[in-house]
Enzyme design. Structure first.
Site, PDB file in Angstrom:
ATOM      1  N   SER A 133       0.867  -1.234  -0.020  1.00  0.00           N
ATOM      2  CA  SER A 133      -0.150   0.077   0.060  1.00  0.00           C
ATOM      3  C   SER A 133       0.850   1.119   0.007  1.00  0.00           C
ATOM      4  CB  SER A 133      -0.911  -0.064   1.379  1.00  0.00           C
ATOM      5  OG  SER A 133      -1.488   1.303   1.418  1.00  0.00           O
ATOM      6  N   TYR A 146      -1.697  -1.103  10.603  1.00  0.00           N
ATOM      7  CA  TYR A 146      -1.770  -1.473   9.256  1.00  0.00           C
ATOM      8  C   TYR A 146      -0.317  -0.931   8.545  1.00  0.00           C
ATOM      9  CZ  TYR A 146      -3.585  -1.378   4.277  1.00  0.00           C
ATOM     10  OH  TYR A 146      -4.046  -1.568   3.032  1.00  0.00           O
TER      11      TYR A 146
END
Ligand SMILES: NC(=O)c1ccc[n+]([C@@H]2O[C@H](COP(=O)([O-])OP(=O)(O)OC[C@H]3O[C@@H](n4cnc5c(N)ncnc54)[C@H](OP(=O)(O)O)[C@@H]3O)[C@@H](O)[C@H]2O)c1
Length: 275
Positions: A133, A146
């Site tokens: 990401s 995350y």
């Protein structure tokens, strides 16, 4: 011989779009997902086979990879796509919640990679693409866990690319910005209850910025991600990192232009978190 891709997390979003794209290009697709009965794609052309695979369950990983090799004879490309996010203050996340995040986003990538590697090594050929990401390159506030999981995937991919290159296996990592999937609806788990207690003000500010962005942001579509994954799988290059999306590219360019510390300051200002 027709090439084969194995993809994790194909029940929706980027994974489902990538199954369709590779199949449309004539590839065999081993589409893996936790619940194959709910596969959102059509197997009728005989190109796509669905296999049960939960990245946190070593038995299902081994079984799915064995079934895919038996069905298609080889795996040319692995796309580690399965993942979910934690949102909230670090302090509010229990150890169990943290471990689950890492079991899926990090150890899941390790497990599937380890299962596929012997097949690629035997043939001295293969491409492994890990979907990290933008949050694996630049950490947003209240995404500490995350971000930690995706930074881990980026570091793992970079080192592994050096290790496997001499064996004919190329490793790549994707850093997409926002993608218009239902990730924030179905795959984003809050670590906090209620308003987040001592963190309520920060949570409100950060959620406000994300909500304001939602309608206006230039998110990529899952189909654009599928195309980019296909391009990376077939470009024949040793390129490691693929920053995907106008938003992600703009942020990385800003970091290059103004430097890391200035970007940190700009982000704190933007989220109203300046100390
Ligand atoms: N959307 C974004 O803005 C964005 C941006 C950057 C990176 N990403 C990354 O892109 C990847 C795909 O996300 P998405 O946007 O397509 O969201 P999504 O539609 O919610 O897809 C997430 C997928 O991961 C699967 N998954 C979760 N835990 C799993 C497990 N233990 N074993 C196997 N599969 C599991 C889900 O399966 P179930 O249906 O079984 O839950 C689902 O298929 C993720 O790694 C995410 O971090 C997304």
């Amino acid at each position: 011989m027709t090439s084969t891709v194995l993809i994790t997390g194909c029940s929706s979003g980027i994974g489902a779009a990538t199954v369709k794209h590779f199949a449309s290009q004539g590839w065999n697709v081993a589409a893996t997902l936790r619940n194959p009965a709910a596969a959102p794609f059509d197997d009728s052309a005989g190109k796509v086979a669905s296999f049960a695979l939960d990245v946190t369950d070593p038995h299902s990983v081994a079984a799915a990879v064995a079934q895919a090799v038996e069905r298609f004879g080889q795996i040319d490309v692995l796309i580690n796509n399965a993942g979910y996010g934690l949102f909230g203050p670090f302090e509010s996340a229990t150890q169990e919640v943290i471990e689950r995040q890492f079991q899926t986003n990090v150890f899941g990538v390790f497990a599937v990679t380890r299962a596929v590697l012997p097949h690629m090594r035997e043939r001295a050929s293969g491409v492994i693409i890990n979907v990290a990401s933008l949050t694996g390159l630049v950490a947003m506030p209240l995404y500490s866990l995350y971000a930690a999981s995706k930074f881990a995937v980026v570091g793992f991919s970079e080192s592994l690319s050096h290790e496997l290159g001499p064996l004919g296996i190329r490793v790549k990592v994707f850093a997409p910005g926002a993608v218009a999937t239902d990730f924030s609806g179905r795959s984003l788990v809050r670590t906090f209850e209620g308003d987040g207690g001592p963190y309520a003000q920060s949570i409100g500010k950060v959620m406000g910025v994300f909500a304001a962005n939602r309608g206006t942001s230039n998110a990529s579509t899952p189909e654009q991600l599928a195309q980019a994954l296909y391009d990376a799988a077939t470009d024949g290059s040793a390129q490691l990192r693929y920053v995907i999306g106008e938003d992600a590219k703009a942020l990385m360019q800003t970091r290059k232009d103004i430097g890391e510390e200035a970007l940190m300051g700009a982000m704190r200002q933007r989220f109203g978190l300046a100390g």
